[in-house]
Motif scaffolding. Structure first.
Motif, PDB file in Angstrom:
ATOM      1  N   THR A  32       0.822  -1.229   0.000  1.00  0.00           N
ATOM      2  CA  THR A  32       0.000   0.000   0.000  1.00  0.00           C
ATOM      3  C   THR A  32       0.842   1.258   0.000  1.00  0.00           C
ATOM      4  O   THR A  32       0.308   2.359  -0.163  1.00  0.00           O
ATOM      5  N   ASN A  33       2.176   1.126   0.170  1.00  0.00           N
ATOM      6  CA  ASN A  33       3.025   2.312   0.215  1.00  0.00           C
ATOM      7  C   ASN A  33       3.581   2.694  -1.158  1.00  0.00           C
ATOM      8  O   ASN A  33       4.196   3.740  -1.311  1.00  0.00           O
ATOM      9  N   ALA A  34       3.402   1.797  -2.151  1.00  0.00           N
ATOM     10  CA  ALA A  34       3.947   2.113  -3.484  1.00  0.00           C
ATOM     11  C   ALA A  34       3.061   3.136  -4.170  1.00  0.00           C
ATOM     12  O   ALA A  34       1.874   2.906  -4.358  1.00  0.00           O
ATOM     13  N   PRO A  35       3.606   4.263  -4.560  1.00  0.00           N
ATOM     14  CA  PRO A  35       2.771   5.288  -5.222  1.00  0.00           C
ATOM     15  C   PRO A  35       2.398   4.878  -6.641  1.00  0.00           C
ATOM     16  O   PRO A  35       3.155   4.201  -7.321  1.00  0.00           O
ATOM     17  N   ALA A  36       1.208   5.275  -7.055  1.00  0.00           N
ATOM     18  CA  ALA A  36       0.768   5.006  -8.434  1.00  0.00           C
ATOM     19  C   ALA A  36       1.470   5.969  -9.391  1.00  0.00           C
ATOM     20  O   ALA A  36       1.956   7.010  -8.991  1.00  0.00           O
ATOM     21  N   PRO A  37       1.572   5.613 -10.694  1.00  0.00           N
ATOM     22  CA  PRO A  37       2.229   6.523 -11.651  1.00  0.00           C
ATOM     23  C   PRO A  37       1.422   7.807 -11.846  1.00  0.00           C
ATOM     24  O   PRO A  37       0.208   7.795 -11.777  1.00  0.00           O
ATOM     25  N   MET A  38       2.110   8.907 -12.111  1.00  0.00           N
ATOM     26  CA  MET A  38       1.455  10.194 -12.342  1.00  0.00           C
ATOM     27  C   MET A  38       1.909  10.711 -13.707  1.00  0.00           C
ATOM     28  O   MET A  38       3.087  10.987 -13.911  1.00  0.00           O
ATOM     29  N   LEU A  39       0.971  10.811 -14.679  1.00  0.00           N
ATOM     30  CA  LEU A  39       1.321  11.117 -16.070  1.00  0.00           C
ATOM     31  C   LEU A  39       0.648  12.385 -16.574  1.00  0.00           C
ATOM     32  O   LEU A  39       0.574  12.578 -17.784  1.00  0.00           O
ATOM     33  N   ALA A  40       0.113  13.231 -15.710  1.00  0.00           N
ATOM     34  CA  ALA A  40      -0.726  14.352 -16.168  1.00  0.00           C
ATOM     35  C   ALA A  40       0.101  15.610 -16.395  1.00  0.00           C
ATOM     36  O   ALA A  40       1.168  15.812 -15.822  1.00  0.00           O
ATOM     37  N   SER A  41      -0.430  16.469 -17.252  1.00  0.00           N
ATOM     38  CA  SER A  41       0.069  17.822 -17.468  1.00  0.00           C
ATOM     39  C   SER A  41      -1.124  18.687 -17.864  1.00  0.00           C
ATOM     40  O   SER A  41      -2.190  18.176 -18.190  1.00  0.00           O
ATOM     41  N   VAL A  42      -0.959  20.014 -17.834  1.00  0.00           N
ATOM     42  CA  VAL A  42      -2.045  20.946 -18.154  1.00  0.00           C
ATOM     43  C   VAL A  42      -1.537  21.912 -19.209  1.00  0.00           C
ATOM     44  O   VAL A  42      -0.543  22.610 -19.001  1.00  0.00           O
ATOM     45  N   ARG A  43      -2.211  21.951 -20.368  1.00  0.00           N
ATOM     46  CA  ARG A  43      -1.814  22.840 -21.465  1.00  0.00           C
ATOM     47  C   ARG A  43      -2.652  24.125 -21.434  1.00  0.00           C
ATOM     48  O   ARG A  43      -3.806  24.108 -21.003  1.00  0.00           O
ATOM     49  N   PHE A  44      -2.060  25.237 -21.905  1.00  0.00           N
ATOM     50  CA  PHE A  44      -2.729  26.529 -21.894  1.00  0.00           C
ATOM     51  C   PHE A  44      -2.713  27.139 -23.296  1.00  0.00           C
ATOM     52  O   PHE A  44      -1.845  26.830 -24.124  1.00  0.00           O
ATOM     53  N   LYS A  45      -3.692  28.023 -23.542  1.00  0.00           N
ATOM     54  CA  LYS A  45      -3.699  28.789 -24.788  1.00  0.00           C
ATOM     55  C   LYS A  45      -2.656  29.898 -24.701  1.00  0.00           C
ATOM     56  O   LYS A  45      -2.179  30.240 -23.627  1.00  0.00           O
ATOM     57  N   ILE A  46      -2.331  30.473 -25.849  1.00  0.00           N
ATOM     58  CA  ILE A  46      -1.305  31.506 -25.914  1.00  0.00           C
ATOM     59  C   ILE A  46      -1.689  32.700 -25.040  1.00  0.00           C
ATOM     60  O   ILE A  46      -2.828  33.132 -25.026  1.00  0.00           O
ATOM     61  N   ASN A  47      -0.725  33.175 -24.242  1.00  0.00           N
ATOM     62  CA  ASN A  47      -0.883  34.357 -23.385  1.00  0.00           C
ATOM     63  C   ASN A  47      -2.044  34.190 -22.411  1.00  0.00           C
ATOM     64  O   ASN A  47      -2.721  35.141 -22.093  1.00  0.00           O
ATOM     65  N   SER A  48      -2.243  32.958 -21.912  1.00  0.00           N
ATOM     66  CA  SER A  48      -3.369  32.704 -21.010  1.00  0.00           C
ATOM     67  C   SER A  48      -2.903  31.857 -19.836  1.00  0.00           C
ATOM     68  O   SER A  48      -2.030  30.995 -19.974  1.00  0.00           O
TER      69      SER A  48
END
Length: 398
Positions: free
Chosen positions: A288-304
């Motif tokens: 239960t101590n092994a962390p799950a993989p984390m594959l996320a990122s957040v993309r943004f529009k130009i100048n936002s």
């Protein structure tokens, strides 16, 4: 004994169902790859904006001079004219405006031949530099040719040589005219909300512009105007290019292929286990101590720095991952693309992007702020070769 038999039967059934599910997943993924290959993506940038954006108000003043009959042989005289305009850029290349002018015209130096004129024009504008050199929101100088249609009201004629008679047989004291016009505007960017402009316009009338009908069949009024253009809500267009996401999609496809390889290995192990039926009793050990993989990122529009509804899904996934791993801390790393803005502006923009993600995790999903570390790298560091991909926030574990 009965309990052991039930557990053994359940384990066997679970293995058989997992094998069938794996085969079904293989079939679906193969079909998706076939569709992707058969439908190539056109790498073309598209621009769009809300109907509320890119409206402007124009204030200016200048001089005008009419080119009409000059029976006295005297030189023409320049007079003042005043300008008010309202318009909108519907794309980085095309726009329109309603432009009003008011002033007096004199067509001899003595000032004995004169009238007052007011006109309103609908102009269609073309940004030459954006069309030829590509759209750049921070371009300092641009040339904007335009053509227009309008209406002119001339009144208070004082013309000793007037010979334009109305239907009542009397010299006209005022009249309406429908000119066409063409011009060229030079535009200088002062800031996001203000431009300085200087433009010249030629308006073409019938022969009765000055209440005299003789000589050349066309009268012309030339004007030169300078002033300021104010953008009500700033000026910006959102850009979208399908190819901007190809690298991200290819990265996900690589992860899918890795998972398929693991699935194949699991299927082989499953087959080996089925060969040993009836299944032996197994004691399962869960870490239960092994962390799950984390594959996320957040993309943004130009100048936002605003998180779109589509990207909010990734923020939600990270929140769920952190709830499942309550001892884990996460670095929220913000970036900006190098092709847009100065390094100082991009540094602040990447800070706002990372902070907006942290605010969403804390306020919307209840994540403790002490578990989040904000890093802003601006455009000094570029995680991707394609700069358009670097308008992003990346999650990592310190």
């Amino acid at each position: 004994m009965k309990t052991n038999f039930l557990l053994t039967a359940a384990a066997c059934a679970s293995m058989l169902l997992t094998a069938n599910f794996a085969k079904a997943q293989d079939a679906v993924v193969v079909e998706q790859e076939t569709i992707t290959v058969s439908q190539p993506v056109e790498c073309k940038t598209h621009y769009s904006a809300s109907w509320r954006d890119n409206w402007f108000i124009q204030l200016g003043a200048g001089v005008q001079s009419p080119f009409v009959e000059n029976t006295g042989g005297e030189s023409r005289r320049m007079t003042a004219t005043y300008n008010l305009g309202v318009g909108k850029w519907i794309s980085p290349y095309l726009g329109f405006r309603f432009s009003a002018y008011y002033g007096a015209i004199h067509w001899n130096q003595a000032g004995t031949a004169k009238a007052r004129v007011a006109n309103l024009n609908l102009d269609f504008m073309w940004d030459m530099f954006n069309s030829i050199g590509g759209y750049k929101p921070n371009r300092v100088f641009s040339m904007v040719p335009y053509v227009g249609l309008g209406g002119t009201f001339a009144y208070k004629f004082r013309n000793p040589d007037a010979n334009d008679y109305g239907r009542d047989g009397k010299i006209r004291s005022n009249q309406w005219m429908l000119p066409v016009s063409a011009g060229l505007q030079f535009r200088f960017r002062l800031c996001e909300y203000v431009d300085f402009f200087a433009e010249g316009r030629a308006q073409f009338y019938g022969d009765n512009y000055n209440n005299s009908v003789e000589g050349h069949p066309i009268d012309i009024n030339l004007s030169a105007i300078g002033g300021l253009t104010f953008y009500v809500n700033g000026r910006h267009f959102d850009s979208y290019n399908p190819c901007d996401y190809l690298g991200y999609i290819n990265d996900l496809n690589g992860k899918v292929n890795d998972l398929r390889g693991e699935l194949a290995a699991t299927t082989a192990a499953l087959a080996a286990a089925e060969a040993q039926l009836p299944c032996p009793e197994v004691t399962e050990t869960v870490n239960t101590n092994a962390p799950a993989p984390m594959l996320a990122s957040v993309r943004f529009k130009i100048n936002s720095s605003t998180i779109s509804d589509e990207e909010m899904v990734n923020v939600y996934n990270v929140a769920q991952w952190m709830k499942s791993n309550p001892n884990a801390t996460v670095s929220v790393d913000g970036y900006a693309d190098r092709d847009t803005g100065t390094s100082e502006y991009n540094q602040a923009l990447s800070q706002r992007r990372a902070q907006s993600v942290v605010d969403a995790l804390v306020s919307d999903y209840g994540i403790d702020a002490s578990r989040l570390k904000v890093n802003a790298y601006g455009s000094s560091s570029q995680p991707y070769e394609n700069n358009n991909w670097n308008r992003i926030v990346v999650f990592s574990q310190p």
